[in-house]
Design an enzyme around this catalytic site. Structure first.
Site, PDB file in Angstrom:
ATOM      1  N   LYS A 148       0.829  -1.203   0.000  1.00 53.48           N
ATOM      2  CA  LYS A 148       0.000   0.000   0.000  1.00 53.48           C
ATOM      3  C   LYS A 148       0.865   1.255   0.000  1.00 53.48           C
ATOM      4  O   LYS A 148       0.381   2.326  -0.331  1.00 53.48           O
ATOM      5  CB  LYS A 148      -0.918   0.006   1.223  1.00 53.48           C
ATOM      6  CG  LYS A 148      -2.063  -0.991   1.126  1.00 53.48           C
ATOM      7  CD  LYS A 148      -2.996  -0.841   2.313  1.00 53.48           C
ATOM      8  CE  LYS A 148      -3.774  -2.118   2.564  1.00 53.48           C
ATOM      9  NZ  LYS A 148      -5.055  -2.198   1.906  1.00 53.48           N
ATOM     10  N   GLU A 232      -2.200   7.769   7.187  1.00 54.98           N
ATOM     11  CA  GLU A 232      -2.813   8.686   6.234  1.00 54.98           C
ATOM     12  C   GLU A 232      -3.967   9.434   6.864  1.00 54.98           C
ATOM     13  O   GLU A 232      -4.466   9.076   7.925  1.00 54.98           O
ATOM     14  CB  GLU A 232      -3.225   7.958   4.948  1.00 54.98           C
ATOM     15  CG  GLU A 232      -4.292   6.912   5.129  1.00 54.98           C
ATOM     16  CD  GLU A 232      -4.552   6.098   3.866  1.00 54.98           C
ATOM     17  OE1 GLU A 232      -3.627   5.890   3.058  1.00 54.98           O
ATOM     18  OE2 GLU A 232      -5.693   5.661   3.706  1.00 54.98           O
ATOM     19  N   HIS A 267     -14.708  -2.623   8.044  1.00 55.50           N
ATOM     20  CA  HIS A 267     -13.977  -2.199   6.839  1.00 55.50           C
ATOM     21  C   HIS A 267     -14.100  -3.221   5.720  1.00 55.50           C
ATOM     22  O   HIS A 267     -13.269  -3.272   4.823  1.00 55.50           O
ATOM     23  CB  HIS A 267     -12.493  -1.948   7.132  1.00 55.50           C
ATOM     24  CG  HIS A 267     -12.249  -0.861   8.130  1.00 55.50           C
ATOM     25  ND1 HIS A 267     -12.654   0.428   7.920  1.00 55.50           N
ATOM     26  CD2 HIS A 267     -11.657  -0.881   9.337  1.00 55.50           C
ATOM     27  CE1 HIS A 267     -12.309   1.164   8.963  1.00 55.50           C
ATOM     28  NE2 HIS A 267     -11.719   0.386   9.842  1.00 55.50           N
ATOM     29  N   ARG A 325      -6.633  -8.642  -9.130  1.00 54.58           N
ATOM     30  CA  ARG A 325      -7.330  -9.914  -9.295  1.00 54.58           C
ATOM     31  C   ARG A 325      -8.778  -9.639  -9.650  1.00 54.58           C
ATOM     32  O   ARG A 325      -9.215  -8.496  -9.664  1.00 54.58           O
ATOM     33  CB  ARG A 325      -7.290 -10.677  -7.974  1.00 54.58           C
ATOM     34  CG  ARG A 325      -7.856  -9.817  -6.842  1.00 54.58           C
ATOM     35  CD  ARG A 325      -8.027 -10.576  -5.549  1.00 54.58           C
ATOM     36  NE  ARG A 325      -8.032  -9.697  -4.405  1.00 54.58           N
ATOM     37  CZ  ARG A 325      -9.116  -9.175  -3.841  1.00 54.58           C
ATOM     38  NH1 ARG A 325     -10.306  -9.435  -4.334  1.00 54.58           N
ATOM     39  NH2 ARG A 325      -9.025  -8.386  -2.794  1.00 54.58           N
TER      40      ARG A 325
END
Ligand code: ADP
Ligand code: ADP
Ligand code: MG
Length: 709
Positions: A148, A232, A267, A325
């Protein structure tokens, strides 16, 4: 250093790509060489293995399927005459062995599905080295997007907007905290190798920074074997909007529309739809464009999803990650484009060109309206969506039509194993408008009957009628924000209890004598020879495991073979006619005021009823003398396993005095750790199960001393 060089090189590609967005002239690719696939191995399980197999079968491609011991009788294992047993439950991750099997079976390619090996660059590379076609992107693209943090550097270089944050090398806690302060609270900590919503923590203030960092790290270490974190900006009212992209080996790259996946718990997505509601056309075009740029920046091939976080307050969107994917929710896109994405994957893997241009896709999307997918999970929404497992004692689905699709991994009688993901099926519907699609989804969910494990179906129905959702007013915090509305219990009407009591009685009449394994319950005497009177005490099974255990008494007086007088409290229904059809589990009763057709499923003393689009779970309360006679242990003083599980740790020992909510036992089920806490104050009499023990649902884990009265 390597990363910087790579991103510079990649950014040139994007510049070129921006000139002609759909065509990337890649001189490295030689002229068309089609390598047809006639036999593939599916390195996955459950619904996605079946899904890939269906397309392969349609094109005459032979499939080899894999299974493990717990999956030996599962549908994907039975779906092909070429089925190889891997044994150990975790063997779906054994890439080297799977490659060997593919070679031995004469396969030319491997489809990895989602999860497991699908985003493992080493596996993709080894497939290629073994001369097998990996039906997915090149390993270099998986690698570039696998982190990430690194992927964000590449995206920034490619002109794709990223969330302000720190995704550098330094991992000193103090340093990360300084970065958090620069970004400004609230911030989100994320495991750079994370996935499936794990290894993520919101930090609201600097005071809680270290606590949350430690907890995110520990979860990341346990789940991914890596605790590197990025920090972040936490977007407070975000939507999850993602774009399905497809690229071939000749530089063509298209966006197959976007999906809004904002309805999430932990999430993780539970509802996905396309198009995203209320998205301005220019933003939609822009987000597709950025998604294509992201794919082109890593020389992508095949199916991929670029996930963005969309700020509802400012209308800005930021790159979150790319999933290299096919995704769980790909059927939504198939519904709105009318295309088979697995077929596209096969075409690209064989060296073919993308079947449609961007303009053709846009035309399709305009014509085909809206689609929405609901993920049906064995889980309990009322207990923080804790996974469940067990046998599907009854399963009835809505009828599939061209606009109602069910991708399932199970049939009635199958077991949802605690070794794997608890998703039972995906229900996907399409309608001319979003409103029409939601209405259809609700109707289809009302026809979906699952008994055995607890499911999220009732919860999904509530979302379908939730006003803000219907208005398209979605955000990732939807479930928390609408908690009161979504979790209000609806007590069963008297007729539900009446139907349950009739179900017990009539099922006994229909089964007695015909089933050698049938043992009549102790609460009843013969019913049928000579008219009888019976009384049942029924308790609604509390969804959150708390409930007050108040029972409802139902008296039935048989007045003729199929006629009954029923009394519940001060309510009496006289002379109702009731029949039970065991082959379909259907109980039909003509009350004076209405006819009720109920699906009635009994599993020892647990009764599951489906009536007028709702599910009810009741418990037949055995009288105390019967419990004694049957040797049923009094479990009121015990803490029970809420689901089949493995005990990881026991935090207490006999003699300990514990407070309410103090951790007692940590269990693992469905790859998730759950802390079992003390329901009240008390003294531990006995620890029944220790670390490593496998327990069924309802097994006593810890016993308390008798309370002093
Ligand atoms: P999608 O992103 O395709 O919508 P999910 O995020 O739920 O769906 O992930 C798809 C599957 O992959 C799930 O079965 C999930 O358990 C699994 N999965 C997701 N991320 C990882 C990971 N990093 N490692 C292993 N399995 C994962
Ligand atoms: P995973 O690999 O687990 O899918 P993602 O990075 O895709 O992780 O994020 C999963 C979900 O977490 C998103 O769909 C969103 O709900 C939430 N999320 C991620 N990043 C942010 C952020 N910066 N601000 C707010 N919510 C976020
Ligand atoms: Mg994600």
């Amino acid at each position: 250093m390597r990363a910087i060089q790579k991103s510079r090189h990649l950014s040139r590609h994007v510049l070129k790509a921006n000139v002609s967005p759909h065509i990337r002239h890649n001189s490295a690719v030689a002229a068309t060489t089609i390598k047809p696939l006639t036999s593939i191995l599916i390195a996955n399980r459950g619904e996605i293995a079946l899904r890939v197999g269906r397309t392969a079968a349609e094109y005459g491609i032979r499939t080899t399927t894999l299974y493990t011991d717990p999956d030996a009788h599962s549908q994907h294992a039975l779906s092909s005459p070429y089925a190889i047993n891997l044994g150990d439950p975790s063997a779906y991750l054994d890439g080297d062995r799977i490659i060997r099997i593919a070679k031995e079976q004469g396969c030319q390619g491997i489809h990895p599905g989602y999860g497991f090996l699908s985003e493992n660059p080493t596996f993709a590379r080894k497939c290629t080295e073994a001369g097998l076609t990996f039906i997915g992107p090149p390993s270099s693209a998986i690698e570039a997007m696998g982190s990430k943090s690194e992927s964000k550097n590449i995206m920034t270089a490619a002109g794709v907007p990223c969330i302000p944050g720190y995704h550098g090398q330094s991992q000193e806690p103090e340093y990360l905290k300084d970065e958090a302060a620069k970004i400004g609270y609230p911030v989100l900590l994320k495991a750079v190798k994370g996935g499936g919503g794990k290894g993520m923590r919101i930090v609201n203030t600097s005071e809680e920074f270290f606590d949350q960092l430690n907890s995110a790290k520990s979860e990341a270490r346990n789940s991914f074997g890596d605790e590197v974190m990025l920090v972040e900006k936490y977007i407070t009212t975000p939507r999850h909007i993602e774009v399905q992209v497809f690229a071939d080996k000749y530089g063509n790259c298209v966006a197959l529309g976007e999906r809004d996946c904002s309805i999430q718990r932990r999430h993780q997505k539970i509802l996905e739809e396309s198009p995203a509601p209320h998205l301005k056309e220019e933003i939609r075009q822009d987000i597709w464009e950025k998604a294509r740029a992201a794919a082109l920046a890593v020389n992508y091939e095949g199916a991929g999803t670029v996930e963005f976080i969309f700020d509802n307050e400012t209308g800005e969107f930021f790159f979150m990650e790319m999933n290299t994917r096919l995704q769980v929710e790909h059927p939504v896109t198939e519904m709105v484009t009318g295309e088979d994405l697995v077929r596209w994957q096969l075409i690209v893997a064989e060296g073919g060109r993308l079947p449609l241009t961007q303009a053709e896709i846009e035309q399709r999307i305009k014509e085909r309206g809206a689609a929405i997918e609901a993920r049906i999970y064995a889980e309990n929404p009322d207990m923080n969506f804790i996974p469940d497992s067990g046998f599907l004692t009854h399963l009835r689905t809505p009828k599939p039509t061209p606009t109602v699709r069910i991708d399932a991994g199970f049939v009635a009688g199958d077991e949802v194993s605690s070794h794997y993901d608890p998703m039972i099926a995906k229900l996907i519907v399409q309608g001319p408008t979003r409103e029409a699609a939601i209405q259809k989804l609700r109707a289809a969910l009302e026809e979906y009957e699952v008994a055995g494990p607890i499911t999220n179906i009732e919860f999904l129905k509530k979302i379908c009628v939730s006003r803000d959702f219907v208005a398209g007013d979605v955000e990732t915090g939807y479930i928390q924000k609408h908690h009161a509305e979504l979790f209000t219990p609806e007590p069963p009407a008297p007729e539900v209890y009446a139907q349950a009591a009739l179900g017990i009685a009539l099922q006994e009449i229909s089964t007695a004598g015909s089933d050698p394994f049938y043992t009549p319950p102790v609460t009843t005497a013969g019913f049928g020879t000579g008219y009888q009177h019976r009384k049942y005490d029924l308790v609604e099974v509390p969804a959150d495991g708390k409930g007050d255990n108040t029972s409802t008494s139902v008296s039935i007086l048989q007045t003729a073979p199929a006629n009954f007088d029923i009394t519940i409290g001060d309510q009496t229904y006289q002379n109702v006619t009731s029949t039970f059809a065991p082959s379909t589990n259907t109980l039909t009763t003509f009350y004076p005021h209405t006819r009720l057709s109920t699906t009635f499923v009994r599993s020892s003393d647990l009764l599951t009823l489906f009536q007028q689009g709702k599910q009810y779970r009741l418990q037949l309360a055995l009288p105390k003398w019967a419990e004694k006679a049957l040797g049923i242990k009094d479990v009121t003083n015990s803490v029970l396993a809420p689901m089949p599980c493995k005990v990881l740790r026991v935090e207490v020992e006999a003699g300990d005095v514990v407070k309410k909510d103090q951790p007692l036992v940590v269990i693992e089920s469905m790859k998730m750790e759950t802390v079992i806490r003390s329901p009240h104050e008390g003294t531990i009499a006995k620890v029944v199960h220790g670390a490593g023990d496998l327990c069924k649902a309802g097994t006593a884990l810890v016993e308390f001393e008798e309370e002093e009265k």
